[in-house]
Design a protein around this motif. Structure first.
Motif, PDB file in Angstrom:
ATOM      1  N   UNK A   8      17.632  95.728 -38.029  1.00 16.86           N
ATOM      2  CA  UNK A   8      17.690  96.884 -38.923  1.00 16.86           C
ATOM      3  C   UNK A   8      16.683  97.934 -38.471  1.00 16.86           C
ATOM      4  N   UNK A   9      17.067  99.177 -38.599  1.00 16.16           N
ATOM      5  CA  UNK A   9      16.197 100.277 -38.188  1.00 16.16           C
ATOM      6  C   UNK A   9      14.886 100.259 -38.960  1.00 16.16           C
ATOM      7  N   UNK A  25      20.953 104.191 -35.914  1.00 16.97           N
ATOM      8  CA  UNK A  25      21.759 104.964 -36.854  1.00 16.97           C
ATOM      9  C   UNK A  25      21.131 104.842 -38.234  1.00 16.97           C
ATOM     10  N   UNK A  26      20.706 105.970 -38.776  1.00 16.58           N
ATOM     11  CA  UNK A  26      20.009 105.971 -40.061  1.00 16.58           C
ATOM     12  C   UNK A  26      20.904 105.452 -41.178  1.00 16.58           C
ATOM     13  N   UNK A  68      19.220  99.080 -31.925  1.00 15.93           N
ATOM     14  CA  UNK A  68      19.392  98.183 -30.782  1.00 15.93           C
ATOM     15  C   UNK A  68      18.235  98.426 -29.826  1.00 15.93           C
ATOM     16  N   UNK A  69      17.511  97.367 -29.493  1.00 16.85           N
ATOM     17  CA  UNK A  69      16.381  97.437 -28.576  1.00 16.85           C
ATOM     18  C   UNK A  69      16.690  96.650 -27.311  1.00 16.85           C
ATOM     19  N   UNK A  70      16.041  97.047 -26.217  1.00 21.03           N
ATOM     20  CA  UNK A  70      16.234  96.347 -24.945  1.00 21.03           C
ATOM     21  C   UNK A  70      15.053  95.421 -24.667  1.00 21.03           C
ATOM     22  N   UNK A  88      29.996  99.687 -37.686  1.00 27.61           N
ATOM     23  CA  UNK A  88      28.998 100.134 -36.714  1.00 27.61           C
ATOM     24  C   UNK A  88      29.658 100.407 -35.368  1.00 27.61           C
ATOM     25  N   UNK A  89      30.530  99.511 -34.945  1.00 25.44           N
ATOM     26  CA  UNK A  89      31.263  99.686 -33.681  1.00 25.44           C
ATOM     27  C   UNK A  89      32.069 100.988 -33.700  1.00 25.44           C
TER      28      UNK A  89
END
Length: 287
Positions: free
Chosen positions: A62-63, A111-112, A118-120, A264-265
């Motif tokens: 989650x953001x 995305x707020x 998504x982190x790398x 989300x996709x």
């Protein structure tokens, strides 16, 4: 109406009575496999939320779990302040450095509205844990969903017998949320409707769970064709005063929510850069 099916019934009067609770051993095996892909995210040394492996090198969460370490308009994170730990199965557990992974500084996607990031992962000598590669775009009201994450910011837990609901005009869920809104306005001294956000876009998926703070970012899993399929990401719960301020609210008046990963996709498909990332993450959709 947002009641968890399969919850314990009152015990009968005869000794050793119990509710019917047999589960297929295969289901337990599948959930155990999923745990390898789920980790506990720490920010500034403190457990902040849950994340799960997707794609070749990514973590979805989650953001709001990582928002306080995002710097500037270019969406970089203070990567020295955050890491993810896999395999946290005990409340008191010695730290296994082979299960801890750092992040690259750039935020791959956020995305707020969907509260998704998504982190790398940063490549090292140790291979990343396996990703979750199967996803489901739908979920019948009667289908059992399994949540796997780190509620309380401690060892990994799972909550099954979770059933998903959506608000539609004049359906039972709609009526139930209206009743809760009226109760909220009448009960709390600030006369706030803590449930109004459940009606705001993007669409929320509603459910009841024993998961609480720390479970944000947990995957919700369906089992289809004997395989785990991710259907949603856990985002939060209302009233917020219970989850954030510790004010007691009866369980039947708490509502947890998340976002469908199909939604989300679809959002990621509207942007060419995000479209490429989504193709790496969402490998296969199973009906």
């Amino acid at each position: 109406m947002l009641e968890k099916e399969g919850k314990p019934k009152k015990a009968s009067t005869y000794p050793f009575s119990k509710r019917a609770s047999q589960k297929d051993a295969l289901t337990s095996h599948i959930k155990a496999e999923v745990t390898r892909s789920v980790g506990l995210i720490y920010v500034d040394g403190q457990p902040e939320g849950t994340g799960f492996r997707v794609g070749e090198k990514y973590i979805m969460t989650c953001l709001h779990v990582i928002k306080k370490i995002i710097m500037g308009p270019l969406d970089f994170i203070s990567c020295e302040r955050v890491y993810i730990q896999f395999g946290r199965m005990l409340h008191l557990q010695n730290t296994d450095q082979s299960k801890i992974f750092q992040f690259e500084p750039s935020v791959v996607y956020k995305h707020e509205g969907f509260d998704v990031a998504v982190l790398e992962l940063k490549k090292g000598e140790i291979d990343f844990p396996p990703p979750l590669t199967l996803f489901s775009a739908d979920c019948l009201p009667s289908e059992e969903v399994h949540l796997i994450g780190h509620p309380g910011g401690v060892q990994m837990k799972e909550d099954s017998d979770v059933y998903l609901n959506v608000i539609e005009p004049n359906n039972d869920v709609d009526k139930y949320i209206k009743e809760l809104s009226e109760w909220s306005i009448d009960y709390f001294m600030n006369n706030e409707d803590y449930y109004s956000g459940l009606r705001e876009l993007p669409r929320k998926i509603l459910f009841h769970t024993t998961f609480d703070k720390g479970s944000s970012g947990s995957p919700g899993i369906l089992i289809r064709n004997h395989k785990p399929c991710v259907v949603l990401i856990v985002a939060g719960g209302v009233p917020s005063v219970y989850y954030e301020d510790g004010i007691y609210v009866e369980p039947e008046k708490r509502v947890e929510f998340g976002y469908a990963l199909r939604d989300v996709y679809d959002e990621m498909q509207t942007n060419e850069i995000n479209k490429k990332i989504s193709s790496e993450i969402f490998k296969e959709w199973i009906s």
